[in-house]
Design a protein around this motif. Sequence first.
Motif, short mmCIF file in Angstrom:
data_model
loop_
_atom_site.label_atom_id
_atom_site.label_comp_id
_atom_site.label_asym_id
_atom_site.label_seq_id
_atom_site.Cartn_x
_atom_site.Cartn_y
_atom_site.Cartn_z
N LEU A 141 8.14 0.69 2.47
CA LEU A 141 8.16 1.24 1.12
C LEU A 141 7.98 2.75 1.13
CD1 LEU A 141 6.11 -1.55 -0.69
CD2 LEU A 141 8.55 -1.07 -0.96
N GLN A 142 7.10 3.24 1.99
CA GLN A 142 6.93 4.69 2.09
C GLN A 142 8.20 5.35 2.59
OE1 GLN A 142 3.39 4.67 4.59
NE2 GLN A 142 2.16 5.47 2.91
N ALA A 143 8.87 4.72 3.54
CA ALA A 143 10.14 5.26 4.02
C ALA A 143 11.19 5.28 2.93
CB ALA A 143 10.63 4.44 5.21
N ASP A 144 11.11 4.33 2.00
CA ASP A 144 12.04 4.28 0.86
C ASP A 144 11.66 5.27 -0.23
OD1 ASP A 144 13.50 2.32 2.09
OD2 ASP A 144 12.59 0.66 0.99
N GLY A 145 10.50 5.93 -0.10
CA GLY A 145 10.12 6.95 -1.06
C GLY A 145 9.02 6.56 -2.03
N ALA A 146 8.46 5.35 -1.90
CA ALA A 146 7.38 4.94 -2.80
C ALA A 146 6.11 5.72 -2.47
CB ALA A 146 7.13 3.44 -2.68
N HIS A 147 5.30 5.94 -3.50
CA HIS A 147 4.03 6.64 -3.34
C HIS A 147 2.88 5.64 -3.48
CE1 HIS A 147 6.12 10.52 -3.84
NE2 HIS A 147 6.86 9.86 -4.71
N PHE A 148 1.75 5.94 -2.82
CA PHE A 148 0.60 5.04 -2.84
C PHE A 148 -0.65 5.80 -3.27
CE2 PHE A 148 3.48 2.60 -0.33
CZ PHE A 148 3.08 1.27 -0.46
N ILE A 149 -1.52 5.10 -4.01
CA ILE A 149 -2.87 5.58 -4.29
C ILE A 149 -3.82 4.45 -3.90
CG2 ILE A 149 -2.51 4.94 -6.72
CD1 ILE A 149 -5.02 7.56 -5.46
N GLY A 150 -4.68 4.71 -2.91
CA GLY A 150 -5.57 3.67 -2.40
C GLY A 150 -4.86 2.77 -1.39
N PRO A 151 -5.47 1.60 -1.10
CA PRO A 151 -6.65 1.03 -1.74
C PRO A 151 -7.95 1.66 -1.24
CG PRO A 151 -5.92 -0.42 0.00
CD PRO A 151 -4.91 0.70 -0.06
N ALA A 152 -9.00 1.47 -2.04
CA ALA A 152 -10.31 2.01 -1.72
C ALA A 152 -11.11 1.02 -0.89
CB ALA A 152 -11.06 2.35 -3.01
N VAL A 153 -12.20 1.51 -0.35
CA VAL A 153 -13.13 0.68 0.42
C VAL A 153 -14.29 0.28 -0.48
CG1 VAL A 153 -14.71 0.65 2.39
CG2 VAL A 153 -12.51 1.82 2.58
#
Length: 400
Positions: A141-153
């Motif tokens: 998904l990152q290679a496709d351009g999606a952005h991520f926030i988290g996950p947290a610990v």
Amino acid sequence: MVLSGKRVLLIIGGGIAAYKSLDLIRRLRERGARVTPILTQAGAQFITPLAVGALSATPVYTELFSREDEQDVGHIRLAREADLVLVAPATADRMAQMAAGLAGDLAGAVLLATRSPILLAPAMNPAMWAHAATRRNVASLQADGAHFIGPAVGEMAEAGESGQGRMSEPLEIVAAVEALLEPEDKPLAGRRAVVTSGPTHEPVDPVRYIANRSSGQQGHALAAALARLGAQVTLVSGPVALADPRGVDVVRVETARDMLAAVQNALPADIGVFVAAVADWRTAENAAHKIKKQGDEPPVLQLVENPDILATVGHAANRPALVVGFAAETRNLLENARIKLDKKGADLIVANDVSGTIMGGTRNQVQLVSRNGVEAWPDLSKDEVALRLARHFAKMLETI
């Protein structure tokens, strides 16, 4: 306001963290965003369309084959009208469907049809987040351009479970949305940066090592922020359980000596930012086999000092124009930071008190120590700290 008038399409997945999406809607609307919710069938097992609609003040979309909503090919309209598509919570199943390009429900069809940025806020059990299939899907998904926030610990809904898998808090997700939708200049275009992140592991024997309590979250966030502002970034990372930041060249290392070598190979650079919690010592000799108990006396480990990466680079002939160190202290924070600034040849020290939950947590409170004085920042998410620091570095370079 960055979000004023912006159209955020919120896809609410099926996890206990869906309850946070209700507050997320409120926080987005407070900042002027127009929130259109898609509540998946699984998401509706945790929160109701009535609650979602009451907070969004808009219709709640649930079905791909709705006669009313699909008269004008509604899923395409939803996909094209959004300025950003936000998936919160993003479950392991949803990410697997996205990585495979499946469109078996309204959310899947919208995600395939959209041309807008996609931001995912993962939420799942730590074992699911760490599973090889999930790691492959995240990378895809990152290679496709999606952005991520988290996950947290943190603690999970399941009794006694904890680890990385908690959905990020609503205000942290809002900050990530704002960052993606903010008109972006590239003040670091043409600049090269090297960033260190995470801990180092110094082997004692084949099963034990000396390390520091660093998750790598701040270093990875900073590498991503520098890349976002246009820099060409090399991230030298110790062992962490984090996805590689998008648009960043990542070099994985284990020991302090490995990290120093990788940093030196990445030079020359305009910016050097040394965030990693490097182990100060290593064993003089590595045991070839696991050290066994020998009676009541513990084994004696002879330690030797590791190379000081910040000082080595800070005093090198080919040092970056801007050298930034991090000072993680539990007492005498500013005093130790000022000593470090001069002793290690740095231009700036980012100091933080790690006696609480900073290491491994999602938030940070830093003080910037330079030869011009001290600048204290408020408590912020590590992503926000990273973006502010990246902008601060860009301004510092203008005066060098």
